[in-house]
Design an enzyme around this catalytic site. Structure first.
Site, PDB file in Angstrom:
ATOM      1  CE  LYS A 163      29.009  67.323  31.195  1.00 52.60           C
ATOM      2  NZ  LYS A 163      27.852  66.406  31.096  1.00 52.60           N
ATOM      3  NE  ARG A 176      28.837  66.525  26.753  1.00 52.03           N
ATOM      4  CZ  ARG A 176      30.144  66.788  26.796  1.00 52.03           C
ATOM      5  NH1 ARG A 176      30.687  67.652  25.947  1.00 52.03           N
ATOM      6  NH2 ARG A 176      30.899  66.212  27.685  1.00 52.03           N
ATOM      7  N   GLY A 231      21.950  62.016  38.933  1.00 49.39           N
ATOM      8  CA  GLY A 231      20.487  61.972  38.970  1.00 49.39           C
ATOM      9  C   GLY A 231      19.892  62.839  37.888  1.00 49.39           C
ATOM     10  CG  MET A 261      18.332  63.674  30.495  1.00 48.94           C
ATOM     11  SD  MET A 261      17.820  64.690  29.122  1.00 48.94           S
ATOM     12  CE  MET A 261      19.331  64.734  28.195  1.00 48.94           C
ATOM     13  NE  ARG A 274      34.373  65.340  35.481  1.00 46.80           N
ATOM     14  CZ  ARG A 274      33.282  64.638  35.227  1.00 46.80           C
ATOM     15  NH1 ARG A 274      32.107  65.204  35.294  1.00 46.80           N
ATOM     16  NH2 ARG A 274      33.352  63.379  34.890  1.00 46.80           N
ATOM     17  NE  ARG A 304      39.821  59.007  77.366  1.00 44.01           N
ATOM     18  CZ  ARG A 304      40.240  59.119  76.109  1.00 44.01           C
ATOM     19  NH1 ARG A 304      41.313  58.454  75.696  1.00 44.01           N
ATOM     20  NH2 ARG A 304      39.598  59.898  75.269  1.00 44.01           N
ATOM     21  CB  SER A 348      42.189  70.133  80.326  1.00 43.48           C
ATOM     22  OG  SER A 348      41.927  69.415  79.139  1.00 43.48           O
ATOM     23  CB  THR A 406      34.371  69.613  74.739  1.00 41.34           C
ATOM     24  OG1 THR A 406      35.218  68.730  74.019  1.00 41.34           O
ATOM     25  CG2 THR A 406      35.059  70.944  74.952  1.00 41.34           C
ATOM     26  CB  CYS A 431      41.367  66.882  76.810  1.00 43.54           C
ATOM     27  SG  CYS A 431      40.263  66.813  78.205  1.00 43.54           S
ATOM     28  CE1 TYR A 471      45.739  70.728  75.834  1.00 43.63           C
ATOM     29  CE2 TYR A 471      46.746  72.579  76.984  1.00 43.63           C
ATOM     30  CZ  TYR A 471      46.078  71.370  77.016  1.00 43.63           C
ATOM     31  OH  TYR A 471      45.753  70.798  78.208  1.00 43.63           O
TER      32      TYR A 471
END
Ligand code: ADP
Ligand code: MG
Ligand code: MG
Length: 881
Positions: A27, A97, A106, A108, A346, A569, A771, A774, A838, A858
């Site tokens: 600010k 401020r 949270g 002031m 801002r 799949r 492939s 993971t 994959c 890829y």
């Protein structure tokens, strides 16, 4: 040399500037920068974050010289305004401020009108000729000071204000009523803390100290911890001359955005309130009016209509601010008797869709480069762009929280069973499927539901994975709800939600709400996103494919920019009712012949599915994984189902039960699955290969280019792949001979077991591609399953052993080492071997950065994550990740 603790701003000059966020807070830096730009900012001073840190280190004592510097700066403001702090005849008032480098809920709240007391209020009334305004300001100040600085609960003040105003707005109170009210408010303070401080300098000291203290309040500390903000950043304090939006009808206050924060449209947007002070707009106690009628706003008197000259000035200033900061600005302003002041600017918060629209427009306007635009968008946010979001302005009651499994918001009637979801959806009703968990049998119901909510399961549970694949909002692991299938209801705390009741889920937040909450539709033309992603593609090296099991998913993936299917799949194909029945016959068959007879019924169904997928992916590679799950998944589990199925198939119940017993597995994940089925029951893989090659031949006749990649799952021994490959080749060649056609197909494997990674060079001898699966590789490397990890995961997180689930955020250190080793060994043994990923990690930016780094070809992810992965791939190539 003494430390500079105080930075002044005012009259076109400022000690600081916009780059000094760390020292002046966001600010303070913004106020300094706006002042330097010559914008109308009330003068003031910023006490630095360093002064705050000093105060804490010194055990609550102000830094030496701080108050001298404050007094000197105050004197300058007095000169600039022609008023004096504490002067009974012509009082200068301040706002106090807080403002850290990152805004921090949270901390002031702001105190306005500081400097008022029993004498100055009279001076203010006299001087302005507006006693009503002066006493209104005083009653606001006593309430705010008592609440924010002295820590007296605000409801004690609010109750008195509400009593005094009855059904009128507070601005309707007469001077006498306000005076009585101020007396009562002061009595609350006296009751609590002794007398209300009358000395303005003491008021200021107490307020500054309260701001400092609030930096270490529980809420602010918690916020810092959860947002990774260091505890020693401190907060600055801005002390700024007051301007008054509550001086009658030519005064006002408001908030403005330089562009629409919901859609990103380049249209000045905001709200204002006549005769009000700043906090009234945000507090939600008054209904503000629109600034203008852009975007089709109909209600309320606009600022443009009420004060055209001031509006035009504001419009010019917002343009200037945005061009200066090169981003959409969120601006606070106040109008005092027709004169405009800016109080804050801002970078504004925005929806993900707006974020994309804005950067793309800023590039077109020449304010950003393409790469700057790419950098501003977080890859993960793109997933949200394609999904509906809850209208941020809608009233909502959150009744439960779970895991944010698949983003997007959806409303519908609650149903507890898949069949019912289907029935209602076919009648055109919106439904949310609520389950303890889902299984492959629920696919149809999930397809028809608007959203899915489960009380169990984690980020990689069946429900989560399938919902993400479908691009459907989903909340899983919502342990706060208690599902009672028997009575067709669930409990969420005190709330009982019955079958047919409306709920709304937000899968991006993991929240469940009562009733139907309006949503904002995703943009129908992904124009801006398409442009952004084309910039991304031209920088990325890693290609992005999608995981898709049907022609429709494949077409969708392609439209989102996938350049192939990395994982199709095939098990879903077996759940089609005719196929499922045939599969069951196959499993129960006594010999090879009977098995093949049953599979022959499956063949045309799979072939038709492959035809659809190949057509959708004309000219692009499609990786098809042969059957992976264990066979018992195709058999019924519940007793009543067993007898129905037995009857249907014409077998005795005890025979079926016996077979079920044989197939039962203690550890299905490590059971009789993947290539193990291909080896023990070769007819299954042969049938699948036949179906896919026949499909290829069929569509090739229509001129479609098919590039299939047949993938063998769960290989850990080179001999497994060698054998499966031979079988597949024999079948494929036989079919091609029958058709008299040629097909360029590849055969490869998933690397999803540690042993396969270690022996990758030997496996590569039989594989045209790897492939990396993971998901399983992660589970097998850690030695835990996603279905069971929920039991200890929470404890691991709370004890700091794990930060994220490695199933959601790729484990570079462990699993990554296997991927890297297997890639190196695979490439050494077979130069040019194609390498992809994959698992779910293909759409996880951490994973994408890693896979880029080790040079894979890829990644493949859920269709809805394709844009995420494309942007992440660009970020990785540009070094942003
Ligand atoms: P927040 O961080 O919550 O926005 P601010 O410090 O920006 O808190 O202020 C809260 C409200 O008080 C804003 O609406 C702001 O415009 C108003 N305000 C702050 N300082 C002044 C001032 N000097 N004169 C008039 N209004 C002010
Ligand atoms: Mg605030
Ligand atoms: Mg503000």
């Amino acid at each position: 040399m003494t430390t500079k603790w105080v930075y002044a701003f005012g009259d076109g000059q400022a000690d600081g500037d916009g780059s000094m966020k760390a020292l002046l807070g966001g600010k303070g830096a913004g106020l300094a920068e706006m002042t330097r730009l010559g914008l109308p900012v009330p003068p003031g001073l910023t006490i630095t974050t360093a002064a705050c840190n000093h105060w804490f280190q010194a055990g609550g004592a102000y830094a030496e010289g701080l108050w001298d510097q404050v007094r000197a700066a105050l004197a300058v403001v007095e000169q600039q305004t022609g008023k004096r702090f504490g002067d009974a005849a012509n009082p200068l008032l301040f706002s106090v401020r807080s403002g850290a480098a990152d805004s921090m809920p949270g901390m002031m709240d702001t105190v306005l009108n500081l400097g008022l007391n029993d004498e100055t209020v009279l001076g203010l009334a006299e001087r302005t000729g507006r006693p009503q305004f002066a006493w209104d300001s005083y009653r606001r100040f006593v309430g705010m000071f008592g609440d924010v600085v002295l820590g007296i609960h605000h409801s004690r003040f609010q109750r008195l204000v509400d009593e005094a105003r009855k059904d009128r707005p507070a601005s309707a109170l007469s001077v006498e009523e306000l005076q009585v009210l101020v007396g009562k408010l002061k009595a609350v303070v006296a009751d609590h803390n002794g007398t209300f401080p009358q000395d303005p300098h003491e008021q200021l000291r107490l307020a500054v100290e309260a701001v400092f203290r609030s930096f270490n309040g529980q809420r602010a500390r918690y916020y810092r911890k959860t947002h990774g903000i260091p505890d020693d950043c401190g907060t600055a304090v801005n002390v700024q001359a007051m301007v008054f939006g509550n001086m009658g009808d030519t005064s006002a206050t408001g908030v403005a955005f330089t562009r629409n924060p919901k859609s990103g449209a380049h249209a000045f947007f905001g709200e204002w309130l006549p005769n009000a002070q700043g906090e009234d707009v945000v507090a939600g106690t008054h209904t503000p009016n629109p600034l203008n009628r852009l975007g089709g706003i109909k209600d309320g008197v606009t600022l443009e209509e009420a004060m055209p000259v001031v509006y035009a000035e504001l419009d010019a200033l917002q343009k200037k601010l945005e061009a200066h900061f090169r981003d959409m600005q969120d601006i606070e302003f106040t109008i005092e008797q027709g004169k405009l002041y800016l109080l804050q600017t801002r970078n504004g918060k925005r929806t993900p869709a707006a974020a994309v629209q804005i950067v793309v427009d800023l590039v077109a306007e020449g304010l950003l480069t393409e790469e700057q635009a790419l950098k501003r968008i977080k890859p993960a946010d793109l997933e949200m762009v394609l999904r509906p979001v809850l209208d941020p302005d809608a009233k909502k009651k959150c009744i439960a929280r779970g895991l944010d499994a698949s983003p997007g918001a959806a409303s519908g009637k609650v149903v507890f069973h898949s069949e019912e979801a289907q029935e209602l959806a076919e009648k055109g009703e919106s439904v949310i499927l609520v389950r303890l968990e889902t299984s492959p049998e629920d696919i149809q119901g999930m397809t028809m539901a608007k959203g899915i909510l489960t009380s169990r399961g984690g980020q990689t549970s069946h429900a989560a994975v399938v919902a993400r694949g479908m691009g459907k909002p989903c909340v899983v692991g919502c342990t706060e709800i208690l599902v009672d299938y028997g009575r067709q209801l669930f409990y969420a705390g005190d709330t009982v939600v019955r079958r047919g009741d409306w709920i709304t889920i937000d899968g991006g937040k993991g929240e469940v709400y009562e009733g139907a909450i309006p949503t904002l539709a995703p943009p129908t033309d992904a124009g801006a996103m398409g442009k952004l992603l084309s910039w991304a593609d031209s920088r990325a090296r890693l290609k992005v494919r999608a995981n898709a099991d049907t022609g429709a998913d494949a077409a969708n993936a392609r439209s989102l920019g996938a350049v192939g299917i990395g994982l199709c799949r095939t098990e879903h194909m077996f759940f089609e009712p005719t196929a499922l029945r045939a599969m069951r016959q196959m499993i129960l068959a006594e010999d090879e012949k009977a098995r093949q007879r049953a599979l022959n019924l499956v063949l045309p169904i799979q072939r038709a599915d492959f035809v659809e997928i190949f057509k959708a992916m004309d000219g692009l590679p499609v990786t098809i994984r042969l059957l992976d799950p264990p066979l018992h998944e195709f058999l019924p589990a519940r007793a009543e189902e067993i007898s129905t199925v037995a009857k249907d198939l014409g077998v005795r119940v005890d025979v079926l039960e016996e077979r079920l017993k044989q197939l039962h597995e203690a550890n299905p994940m490590m059971g009789h699955r993947g290539c193990r089925i291909g080896i023990t029951t070769p007819e299954v893989y042969n049938t699948q290969v036949r179906a896919l090659v026949e499909a290829a031949c069929q569509v090739m006749k229509e001129g479609i280019v098919v590039l299939p990649e047949i993938m063998i799952p769960l290989v850990s021994m080179p001999a497994e792949l060698e054998r499966c490959r031979r079988q597949c080749e024999e079948t494929a060649e036989a079919v091609l001979a029958e058709y008299g056609m040629r097909l360029d197909y590849k055969i490869g494997t998933m690397i999803e077991l540690p042993r396969a990674a270690v022996l990758a060079d030997k496996i590569a001898a039989h594989a045209d591609f790897f492939s990396f699966g993971t998901n399983d590789l992660t589970q097998m490397t850690y030695g835990f399953s996603r279905d069971d990890m929920g039991k200890f995961f929470g404890d691991y997180v709370s004890r700091g052993i794990l930060v994220d689930s490695p199933l959601a955020v790729f484990d570079k250190e462990g699993v990554g080492e296997f991927v890297k080793m297997a890639s190196e060994k695979g490439r050494a043994a077979r130069p040019g071997i194609k390498l992809g990923v994959c698992g779910e990690h293909g759409g996880d930016p951490t994973g994408v950065a890693f896979f880029h780094g080790i040079g894979l070809d890829y990644v493949s992810c859920s269709p809805f994550r394709v844009p995420v992965a494309r942007l992440a791939a660009a970020h990785a190539a540009l070094g942003y990740l």
